[in-house]
Design an enzyme around this catalytic site. Structure first.
Site, PDB file in Angstrom:
ATOM      1  N   LYS A 117       0.874  -1.217  -0.014  1.00 47.63           N
ATOM      2  CA  LYS A 117      -0.048  -0.089   0.118  1.00 47.63           C
ATOM      3  C   LYS A 117       0.927   1.316   0.017  1.00 47.63           C
ATOM      4  O   LYS A 117       1.853   1.373   0.880  1.00 47.63           O
ATOM      5  CB  LYS A 117      -0.851  -0.094   1.160  1.00 47.63           C
ATOM      6  CG  LYS A 117      -1.900   1.216   1.193  1.00 47.63           C
ATOM      7  CD  LYS A 117      -2.841   0.817   2.435  1.00 47.63           C
ATOM      8  CE  LYS A 117      -4.020   1.933   2.640  1.00 47.63           C
ATOM      9  NZ  LYS A 117      -4.674   1.790   3.750  1.00 47.63           N
ATOM     10  N   HIS A 119      -0.244   4.501   0.164  1.00 48.21           N
ATOM     11  CA  HIS A 119      -0.953   5.876   0.843  1.00 48.21           C
ATOM     12  C   HIS A 119      -1.372   5.247   2.273  1.00 48.21           C
ATOM     13  O   HIS A 119      -1.316   4.145   2.578  1.00 48.21           O
ATOM     14  CB  HIS A 119      -2.084   6.051  -0.050  1.00 48.21           C
ATOM     15  CG  HIS A 119      -3.040   5.030  -0.060  1.00 48.21           C
ATOM     16  ND1 HIS A 119      -3.104   3.777  -0.981  1.00 48.21           N
ATOM     17  CD2 HIS A 119      -4.299   4.898   0.582  1.00 48.21           C
ATOM     18  CE1 HIS A 119      -4.051   3.010  -0.918  1.00 48.21           C
ATOM     19  NE2 HIS A 119      -4.906   3.759  -0.079  1.00 48.21           N
TER      20      HIS A 119
END
Length: 232
Positions: A117, A119
């Site tokens: 991921k 963000h």
């Protein structure tokens, strides 16, 4: 119709779990062509643990296997490899806490993402941090060992140390298949040897043979074990 009820010396929690597998048809008998090309007389479909009752039964079986083991070392985190291992790790830890709150209250759980991921909190891991932690991996099966090795690598990259692995079923058969080179050992044997950690299963093929009372099913599993069974 011949009964497939239990009448075995298996521990009570294994008997209960096996009965659930049979009643829910998670474990079925017949002629099944596996990915290896072998024709198996039985099939275990872990994807059918798809209700609250069945998932709770699975979590209870994991918890009893872990809690009663004399060979697993202490651990700080239960890790479930994405994706199938995620609910397994969470339900196993919840049932362990029910069994012995004082022992498992501070044990954490974690899982990985298939894609990192980029963000929010970012990263690959979710749950308790693994840095400096002893990690127990929970998954459904070890087929070739590739996926579990990937999970171990991810844990080590995050600073954790794998101290054990627990799966639902050990088929106890040699690695390889029709048209491919076969090795003497099973995937679980090779993982234990290569990684130097304990690998446990809730049930293995020998226990299925003991626990199932249908003589035809038992005979066919014995024949399969004799033909494809792993050798130490």
């Amino acid at each position: 119709m011949t009964s497939r009820s239990l009448g075995s010396p298996l521990p009570p929690f294994k008997q209960t779990f096996l009965q659930t597998l049979l009643q829910s048809k998670i474990l079925t008998f017949g002629a099944f062509t596996l990915k290896s090309g072998r024709e198996s007389p039985y099939f275990f479909n872990a994807g059918l643990f798809n209700t609250g009752r069945l998932l709770t039964s699975l979590g209870t079986a994991y918890a009893n296997t872990i809690h009663t083991s004399t060979s697993l070392p202490p651990f700080d985190v239960i890790f479930g490899p994405a994706y199938k291992g995620i609910p397994l790790a969470t339900i196993a830890l919840a049932k362990l806490y029910e069994l012995a709150p004082e022992r498992y209250a501070d044990v954490g759980y974690a899982f990985d993402r298939k894609e990192v991921k980029d963000h929010g909190e970012g990263g690959r891991m979710v749950g308790m941090g693994l840095e400096g932690k002893r990690v127990l991996v929970v998954d459904d099966v070890i087929t070739a060992g590739t996926a579990i090795r990937g999970a171990v690598s991810a844990i080590e990259e995050a600073g954790g140390t794998v101290v054990g692995i627990v799966v639902a079923l050990d088929r106890m058969e040699r690695i390889g298949g029709v048209g491919a080179d076969e090795r003497k050992g099973s995937a679980i044997m090779e993982v234990k040897k290569d990684m130097g950690v304990e690998v446990l299963a809730i049930l293995n093929l020998d226990e299925l043979i003991v626990g199932v009372t249908d003589e035809g099913d038992r005979r066919r599993m014995l024949e399969y074990r004799g033909k494809y069974g792993a050798v130490e």
